[in-house]
Design a protein around this motif. Sequence first.
Motif, PDB file in Angstrom:
ATOM      1  N   LEU A 109       0.551  -1.165  -0.253  1.00 31.72           N
ATOM      2  CA  LEU A 109      -0.301   0.142  -0.236  1.00 31.72           C
ATOM      3  C   LEU A 109       0.715   1.141   0.329  1.00 31.72           C
ATOM      4  N   LEU A 110       0.528   2.011  -0.620  1.00 27.62           N
ATOM      5  CA  LEU A 110       0.928   3.520  -1.068  1.00 27.62           C
ATOM      6  C   LEU A 110      -0.121   4.323  -0.808  1.00 27.62           C
ATOM      7  N   MET A 111       0.764   5.936  -0.675  1.00 24.95           N
ATOM      8  CA  MET A 111       0.252   6.672  -0.780  1.00 24.95           C
ATOM      9  C   MET A 111       1.009   8.623  -0.570  1.00 24.95           C
ATOM     10  N   VAL A 112       0.636   9.555  -1.625  1.00 21.69           N
ATOM     11  CA  VAL A 112       1.035  10.336  -1.543  1.00 21.69           C
ATOM     12  C   VAL A 112       1.168  11.544  -0.469  1.00 21.69           C
ATOM     13  N   PRO A 113       2.021  11.632  -0.551  1.00 17.08           N
ATOM     14  CA  PRO A 113       1.955  12.988   0.746  1.00 17.08           C
ATOM     15  C   PRO A 113       1.438  13.901   1.281  1.00 17.08           C
ATOM     16  N   GLY A 114       0.104  14.254   1.958  1.00 16.80           N
ATOM     17  CA  GLY A 114      -0.785  15.400   0.860  1.00 16.80           C
ATOM     18  C   GLY A 114      -2.049  15.041   0.898  1.00 16.80           C
ATOM     19  N   GLY A 115      -2.206  13.910   0.095  1.00 15.85           N
ATOM     20  CA  GLY A 115      -3.408  13.232  -0.280  1.00 15.85           C
ATOM     21  C   GLY A 115      -4.356  12.453   0.345  1.00 15.85           C
ATOM     22  N   THR A 116      -5.060  12.066   0.363  1.00 22.13           N
ATOM     23  CA  THR A 116      -6.550  11.688   0.953  1.00 22.13           C
ATOM     24  C   THR A 116      -6.389  10.546   0.383  1.00 22.13           C
ATOM     25  N   LEU A 117      -6.071   9.564   0.007  1.00 20.77           N
ATOM     26  CA  LEU A 117      -6.013   8.501  -0.146  1.00 20.77           C
ATOM     27  C   LEU A 117      -4.841   7.524   0.102  1.00 20.77           C
ATOM     28  N   TRP A 118      -4.766   6.282   0.037  1.00 19.22           N
ATOM     29  CA  TRP A 118      -3.849   5.139   0.095  1.00 19.22           C
ATOM     30  C   TRP A 118      -4.295   4.135  -1.221  1.00 19.22           C
ATOM     31  N   HIS A 119      -3.452   3.407  -1.470  1.00 20.29           N
ATOM     32  CA  HIS A 119      -3.654   2.880  -3.032  1.00 20.29           C
ATOM     33  C   HIS A 119      -2.127   1.308  -3.182  1.00 20.29           C
ATOM     34  N   ARG A 120      -2.957   0.793  -3.733  1.00 18.63           N
ATOM     35  CA  ARG A 120      -2.238  -0.362  -4.436  1.00 18.63           C
ATOM     36  C   ARG A 120      -1.009  -0.074  -4.744  1.00 18.63           C
ATOM     37  N   ALA A 121      -0.064  -0.757  -4.252  1.00 19.75           N
ATOM     38  CA  ALA A 121       1.662  -0.486  -4.964  1.00 19.75           C
ATOM     39  C   ALA A 121       1.268  -0.125  -6.895  1.00 19.75           C
ATOM     40  N   ASP A 122       0.404  -1.270  -7.415  1.00 19.27           N
ATOM     41  CA  ASP A 122       0.362  -1.032  -8.615  1.00 19.27           C
ATOM     42  C   ASP A 122      -0.315  -0.356  -9.610  1.00 19.27           C
TER      43      ASP A 122
END
Length: 158
Positions: A109-122
């Motif tokens: 699981l990844l996130m973008v700093p300052g973002g509001t969602l978490w994602h799968r790596a792909d």
Amino acid sequence: MRTGRLRSVHPVLWAGWAALAAGAVLCVLGWYGVSGERYAERQLPYLASCTIPGAALIIAGAILLTHARGALAAARVEELHSLLVAAEPADAEDPDGAAAMPLAVSGDLLMVPGGTLWHRADCPLVAGKVEAVPVDAKLLAGGELGPCPICDPAEDTD
């Protein structure tokens, strides 16, 4: 469809530009006439016959140009909509049902700093982004991050 709509828009554009030009010429003529007269009673005919109609033509030209630009934008939106509607769905091209597969299947699981969602790596939204970092457990536990609706990582964590 596009050519019919555009043919009705171009005369409005030309009329708008013509009204603006005629209004500017009348305003200049009115100004020139007023500037040559010393007394106010001799300036009034220039105001009444040139400056006021010139200002009205400038306003009318601006309204015509605004309407024509809006109609042109509407014609482009209609064209794009017709292209989208005419496009075949992806399911028709893929008889094996591969289109029903999820977009991302990675367990990381990844996130973008300052973002509001978490994602799968792909996930396509974070794939290839160097600023994507592993999910912070504190943010995840605090409910500050929500699952991505594209890759739907909530399936793994539930």
